[in-house]
Design an enzyme around this catalytic site. Structure first.
Site, PDB file in Angstrom:
ATOM      1  N   ASP A  29       9.341   2.479   1.635  1.00  0.00           N
ATOM      2  CA  ASP A  29       8.433   3.157   1.784  1.00  0.00           C
ATOM      3  C   ASP A  29       7.985   2.899   3.317  1.00  0.00           C
ATOM      4  O   ASP A  29       7.519   1.722   3.994  1.00  0.00           O
ATOM      5  CB  ASP A  29       7.371   3.141   1.370  1.00  0.00           C
ATOM      6  N   PHE A  68       0.514  -1.019   0.133  1.00  0.00           N
ATOM      7  CA  PHE A  68       0.110  -0.329   0.193  1.00  0.00           C
ATOM      8  C   PHE A  68       0.740   0.970  -0.256  1.00  0.00           C
ATOM      9  O   PHE A  68       2.149   1.241   1.259  1.00  0.00           O
ATOM     10  CB  PHE A  68      -0.832  -0.035   1.582  1.00  0.00           C
ATOM     11  N   LYS A 126       2.751  10.368   8.003  1.00  0.00           N
ATOM     12  CA  LYS A 126       2.307   9.912   9.165  1.00  0.00           C
ATOM     13  C   LYS A 126       2.907  10.293  10.394  1.00  0.00           C
ATOM     14  O   LYS A 126       2.353  11.378  11.149  1.00  0.00           O
ATOM     15  CB  LYS A 126       2.340   8.750   9.668  1.00  0.00           C
TER      16      LYS A 126
HETATM   17  C1  LIG Z   1       3.182   2.122   3.548  1.00  0.00           C
HETATM   18  C2  LIG Z   1       1.946   3.524   3.237  1.00  0.00           C
HETATM   19  N1  LIG Z   1       2.390   4.360   2.468  1.00  0.00           N
HETATM   20  C3  LIG Z   1       2.399   5.438   1.536  1.00  0.00           C
HETATM   21  C4  LIG Z   1       0.728   5.522   2.453  1.00  0.00           C
HETATM   22  C5  LIG Z   1      -0.336   6.935   2.064  1.00  0.00           C
HETATM   23  O1  LIG Z   1       0.244   7.972   3.034  1.00  0.00           O
HETATM   24  P1  LIG Z   1      -1.208   9.439   3.299  1.00  0.00           P
HETATM   25  O2  LIG Z   1      -2.394   8.556   3.311  1.00  0.00           O
HETATM   26  O3  LIG Z   1      -1.052   9.713   4.133  1.00  0.00           O
HETATM   27  O4  LIG Z   1      -1.366   9.541   1.571  1.00  0.00           O
HETATM   28  C6  LIG Z   1       0.520   4.776   3.649  1.00  0.00           C
HETATM   29  C7  LIG Z   1      -1.174   4.900   4.254  1.00  0.00           C
HETATM   30  O5  LIG Z   1      -1.671   4.401   4.922  1.00  0.00           O
HETATM   31  C8  LIG Z   1       1.349   3.791   4.155  1.00  0.00           C
HETATM   32  O6  LIG Z   1       0.750   2.694   5.034  1.00  0.00           O
END
Ligand SMILES: Cc1ncc(COP(=O)(O)O)c(C=O)c1O
Length: 394
Positions: free
Chosen positions: A219, A134, A248
């Site tokens: 990520d 994700f 986050k």
């Molecule tokens: C691993 C990862 N990358 C990217 C994102 C996307 O983040 P945002 O919702 O702040 O755009 C998330 C959101 O849950 C995530 O868990």
């Protein structure tokens, strides 16, 4: 305003793209939040991982109040001390890279994708990502996200992404070709269900990237800022990425995202190639600085390690008592309990009893307590969870 009145305003004026619980939250402190009717909840999944230090951590509140009264926002064609200092701290605590700031996880993923492409030889554009990953909700980020449910209805998706099985080095080796510029993954998949990479797999990916001259992007949007007991989860595995994404918990609740890239890659983002109006403004950066200060001064990495081990062992004990619990797994305070039955009802029942947790991939209960959490709070939460599990069994 009553709960019902607030919900009515939402129904009239807010787009319904979220499944919301009929609860209006009005106040938070540490591991707890309160709703408009005065009910108290123990929040073991605060803000979808954003409130890593719990709700309204005093150091974060003080930093925001001070900075808000001094200078909230400036254009990124000027310098500001908080952004510089935050970049220095991220760099010092990771792999000596340089930072670009944005406002969310998806934006940091976008920036990483753009950087990987622009810093590679002309014609290299393909990015390999992992099944069940994700990476966020912008068009490029959903395309990087190898789950069909996030793509449906939004096609055509941008070209240049190839998906392979997570934890399968041979699969990744098989799809690297002359147009590949990067491999991107979460070393612990969050939304995908707390799936932990094998150490050998990551070492193998690092070698593959080095031998084929491609970038390794990690990520850390969900795993970063102490969640797993290290500042960044890649540190558990003995590999270093070329580019890392963050968001986050970085801002302690204030919207901020970042990428960190090795200096020789980072220099390819020249003026005009990428930008973000809000990215790393003094208010968000000051909040991020307070997060680092709290982690250091309060020994929160150690707390996440110690209480993470405690929670994992207690969850394993619980799992032994219920045949519908398939597995418990986690690193630090990033914890998952995989069921053989749907988990949504369990989450709802926990909420009714004043405990907030999450369910992902329909069958995996996810707990991400704030890294400030106390042992007594974990005990309180696990007791409520077990009461609910008992009821399900009965
Ligand atoms: C691993 C990862 N990358 C990217 C994102 C996307 O983040 P945002 O919702 O702040 O755009 C998330 C959101 O849950 C995530 O868990």
């Amino acid at each position: 305003m009553t709960t019902q009145e607030t919900i009515e305003i939402f129904e009239k004026s807010v787009i319904g793209n979220y499944t919301r619980s009929p609860v209006v939250l009005v106040k938070g402190e540490g591991s707890y939040v309160w709703d408009a009717d005065g009910k108290k909840y123990l929040d073991l999944f605060p803000g979808w991982g954003v409130n890593g230090l719990g709700h309204c951590h005093p150091k974060v509140v003080a930093a925001i109040q001070y900075q808000a009264a001094k200078l909230i926002h400036i254009a990124n064609n000027f310098y500001s001390q908080p952004q510089g200092e935050l970049a220095e701290l991220i760099s010092k605590n990771s792999f000596g890279g340089k930072c670009f700031f944005c406002n969310s996880g998806a934006e940091s993923v976008e920036a990483a994708i753009k950087l990987a492409r622009i810093a590679s030889a002309p014609g290299k554009f393909k990015i390999i990502t992992m099944e069940n990953s994700f990476h966020g909700r912008t068009l490029a980020a959903i395309t990087a996200t190898a789950q069909a449910k996030y793509h449906k209805g939004f096609e055509p998706l941008p070209p240049g992404f190839t998906y392979v099985k997570f934890n399968d080095l041979t699969a990744a080796q098989a799809v690297v070709d002359d147009v590949t510029c990067a491999i991107m993954l979460e070393v612990i998949q969050g939304e995908g269900g707390i799936n932990i990479a094998d150490k050998d797999y990551l070492l193998g990916l690092r070698e593959l990237c080095d031998s084929r001259g491609i970038f390794l992007i990690v990520d850390e949007v969900q795993t970063g800022m102490g969640r797993t007991g290290e500042y960044f989860a890649y540190k558990h595995f003995g590999v270093e990425p070329d580019i890392m994404t963050l968001a986050k918990a970085l801002g302690g609740g204030v919207a901020i995202g970042a990428i960190v890239a090795r200096p020789e890659i980072a220099k390819r983002l020249v003026p005009g190639s990428h930008a973000s109006t809000f990215g790393g403004n003094p208010l968000a950066a000051a909040s991020g600085l307070a997060v680092f200060k709290a982690i250091e001064e309060e020994g929160l990495l150690e707390n996440a390690r110690r209480l993470g081990e405690y929670a994992l062992s207690r969850l394993k004990e619980i799992a032994d008592r219920y045949e519908f619990i398939k597995e418990v797994r986690g690193v630090g305070l990033m914890l998952g309990m995989e069921l053989t039955i749907p988990g949504e009802k369990i989450v709802k029942e926990c909420m009714a009893r004043g405990l907030l947790i999450n369910c992902t991939q329909e069958r995996i209960l996810r707990l991400m307590p704030p890294i400030t959490v106390k042992k007594e709070e974990l005990d309180e939460g696990l007791e409520i969870l077990e009461e609910v599990l008992k009821e399900v069994k009965g």
